[in-house]
Design an enzyme around this catalytic site. Sequence first.
Site, PDB file in Angstrom:
ATOM      1  N   VAL A 118      75.326  17.343   7.352  1.00 36.97           N
ATOM      2  CA  VAL A 118      75.342  16.660   8.656  1.00 36.97           C
ATOM      3  C   VAL A 118      74.598  15.340   8.475  1.00 36.97           C
ATOM      4  O   VAL A 118      73.463  15.338   7.987  1.00 36.97           O
ATOM      5  CB  VAL A 118      74.627  17.506   9.745  1.00 36.97           C
ATOM      6  CG1 VAL A 118      74.623  16.773  11.079  1.00 36.97           C
ATOM      7  CG2 VAL A 118      75.275  18.877   9.872  1.00 36.97           C
ATOM      8  N   LYS A 147      55.953  44.152   7.068  1.00 38.32           N
ATOM      9  CA  LYS A 147      56.583  42.851   6.788  1.00 38.32           C
ATOM     10  C   LYS A 147      58.040  43.059   6.364  1.00 38.32           C
ATOM     11  O   LYS A 147      58.949  42.338   6.775  1.00 38.32           O
ATOM     12  CB  LYS A 147      55.784  42.164   5.682  1.00 38.32           C
ATOM     13  CG  LYS A 147      56.382  40.891   5.176  1.00 38.32           C
ATOM     14  CD  LYS A 147      55.609  39.717   5.627  1.00 38.32           C
ATOM     15  CE  LYS A 147      56.299  38.433   5.248  1.00 38.32           C
ATOM     16  NZ  LYS A 147      55.735  37.304   5.899  1.00 38.32           N
ATOM     17  N   GLY A 206      70.859  28.562   9.369  1.00 36.32           N
ATOM     18  CA  GLY A 206      69.584  29.244   9.118  1.00 36.32           C
ATOM     19  C   GLY A 206      69.418  30.373  10.118  1.00 36.32           C
ATOM     20  O   GLY A 206      70.399  30.863  10.702  1.00 36.32           O
ATOM     21  N   TYR A 207      68.172  30.782  10.343  1.00 35.52           N
ATOM     22  CA  TYR A 207      67.911  31.890  11.272  1.00 35.52           C
ATOM     23  C   TYR A 207      68.513  31.594  12.646  1.00 35.52           C
ATOM     24  O   TYR A 207      69.198  32.436  13.229  1.00 35.52           O
ATOM     25  CB  TYR A 207      66.401  32.103  11.423  1.00 35.52           C
ATOM     26  CG  TYR A 207      65.763  32.684  10.189  1.00 35.52           C
ATOM     27  CD1 TYR A 207      65.797  34.052   9.964  1.00 35.52           C
ATOM     28  CD2 TYR A 207      65.123  31.877   9.258  1.00 35.52           C
ATOM     29  CE1 TYR A 207      65.208  34.603   8.840  1.00 35.52           C
ATOM     30  CE2 TYR A 207      64.537  32.414   8.130  1.00 35.52           C
ATOM     31  CZ  TYR A 207      64.582  33.777   7.925  1.00 35.52           C
ATOM     32  OH  TYR A 207      64.007  34.312   6.809  1.00 35.52           O
ATOM     33  N   ALA A 208      68.229  30.393  13.170  1.00 36.91           N
ATOM     34  CA  ALA A 208      68.644  30.079  14.540  1.00 36.91           C
ATOM     35  C   ALA A 208      70.162  29.885  14.631  1.00 36.91           C
ATOM     36  O   ALA A 208      70.823  30.496  15.467  1.00 36.91           O
ATOM     37  CB  ALA A 208      67.924  28.814  15.002  1.00 36.91           C
ATOM     38  N   GLN A 242      60.779  34.155  13.593  1.00 40.09           N
ATOM     39  CA  GLN A 242      60.816  35.058  14.745  1.00 40.09           C
ATOM     40  C   GLN A 242      61.210  34.327  16.030  1.00 40.09           C
ATOM     41  O   GLN A 242      62.084  34.774  16.772  1.00 40.09           O
ATOM     42  CB  GLN A 242      59.419  35.673  14.898  1.00 40.09           C
ATOM     43  CG  GLN A 242      59.418  36.967  15.651  1.00 40.09           C
ATOM     44  CD  GLN A 242      57.992  37.462  15.890  1.00 40.09           C
ATOM     45  OE1 GLN A 242      57.636  37.740  17.011  1.00 40.09           O
ATOM     46  NE2 GLN A 242      57.192  37.563  14.866  1.00 40.09           N
ATOM     47  N   GLY A 267      73.687  23.930  11.031  1.00 43.50           N
ATOM     48  CA  GLY A 267      72.667  24.690  10.294  1.00 43.50           C
ATOM     49  C   GLY A 267      72.924  26.178  10.422  1.00 43.50           C
ATOM     50  O   GLY A 267      73.041  26.715  11.529  1.00 43.50           O
ATOM     51  N   GLU A 278      50.774  33.433   0.675  1.00 44.52           N
ATOM     52  CA  GLU A 278      51.856  34.355   0.284  1.00 44.52           C
ATOM     53  C   GLU A 278      52.351  34.035  -1.130  1.00 44.52           C
ATOM     54  O   GLU A 278      52.621  34.933  -1.927  1.00 44.52           O
ATOM     55  CB  GLU A 278      53.028  34.253   1.270  1.00 44.52           C
ATOM     56  CG  GLU A 278      52.743  34.919   2.605  1.00 44.52           C
ATOM     57  CD  GLU A 278      54.015  35.354   3.327  1.00 44.52           C
ATOM     58  OE1 GLU A 278      54.945  34.538   3.399  1.00 44.52           O
ATOM     59  OE2 GLU A 278      54.071  36.503   3.806  1.00 44.52           O
TER      60      GLU A 278
END
Length: 405
Positions: free
Chosen positions: A78, A378, A10-12, A317, A8, A167
């Site tokens: 995966v 933001k 993504g962010y992590a 975050q 992955g 949002e």
Amino acid sequence: MKEVVVLGAGYAGLKTVVLLQKKIKDNVHIILVDRNDYHFEATDLHEVAAGTQTPSRISYPISDVVKPNITTFIQDEVVGVDTANKTVKLAKHAELLHYDYCVVGLGFVSESFGISGVDENAFPMTDVDEAKTIYNHIIAKMQDYQQSKNPDDLHIIICGGGFTGIELAGALVDARPSYAKIAGVDPSEIKITLIEASTRLLPMFSEKLADYGVNLVKKLGVQLFDGSRISRIEPGKVYYKHGDDTEEQTQSAGTIIWTTGVSGNPLMAEAGFKERRGRVMVTDHLNDPDHDDVYILGDVAAVMPPDGKRPYPTTAQIALAMADFTAEDIASRIKTGKRKAKAFTYKSLGTVASVGNTRGFGEAMGHEIKGYTASAMKKIIADRSLMETGGVKELLSKGRFDLYH
Ligand SMILES: Cc1cc2nc3c(=O)[nH]c(=O)nc-3n(C[C@H](O)[C@H](O)[C@H](O)COP(=O)(O)OP(=O)(O)OC[C@H]3O[C@@H](n4cnc5c(N)ncnc54)[C@H](O)[C@@H]3O)c2cc1C
């Protein structure tokens, strides 16, 4: 040579790779796998769905940050992780990937809670393709209206008035004039409706701040049905029961979007991890409790705070903070044979919700912020994360220093 396989981007996952590349130069080979050849900022998907941002502004090629002398990127799906044999299976890649350390950051999927008709009749919004599909559908409905004069074509229902739903409603409000132009109507004729089960929306904020956010959205012309549990969805129709009523009510619309919640990737269960709703309760070093060579990060992980009541909410975050910790821990294990002594700790910098491009509300560093200040904050938070993973090049190429856009 140690093999680190990261699942992955993504962010992590991507931040783990970027940091590992900086921390270790020798004795390591990293394999990064993602189904896409680009990284996207999931926190901005609602803007792509509304059409207020282009997909290219919230994404960049993974090849921009991967160093080919240390890291091999494989674009593939995966399909399995075998923790006993330390291998990963991909859909197209014939060979199994062997690892010394595996970092799982496979993110979130839309959760339908078993409600009938959701998968068939409502649009999820969990990746760039789904967000683009929503936008194209809204535009098609506006074009249809020119012939049909059916008011449902002008009606967009958002199922779920949580953080994402609010949002999205804000972004749709901003986009209303452009939809109206296509349909040939006044912007006030574009109807946006939020249907939400709870009566206390946005529980991550104080009641006062949550009320401010909800009232802001209502003032902008969004119709809110709170305390309304969705019972089923049929083509173009959302059925719900209000409060303790047993009788169903219904709203019809040309566009129905599903934002009631997300769970961790179902692959976690398929791979045999002990999970709940796709999330594994990780150790204080972010490992799978049964395998200390497997790190589980981001939305597929559940991390308990020191008070031990309920896991931290899954956010970009915390996913980034977990990547910081993991890169350091793996680098230390490879370089010294010892892991980072201290356990993972997390302190949220705050949470800010946008309501369109120039309005927002939230809490940052212990202070409640509203209006344009919140909106700018933001963008600053998003730019910081883009800078940390994508570097100056991505930040400049997106022109994101302009806090008005
Ligand atoms: C509209 C919206 C607004 C949000 N706003 C905020 C906010 O303001 N602040 C905040 O902190 N958080 C916010 N979030 C939550 C945040 O986006 C997630 O918590 C975050 O994306 C989780 O990061 P991750 O690295 O775990 O996974 P993701 O960012 O979801 O990345 C997962 C990666 O895995 C890849 N992948 C998945 N399955 C496979 C597979 N089988 N094979 C190969 N690749 C695969 C995907 O392509 C993706 O690149 C928001 C979310 C949404 C949807």
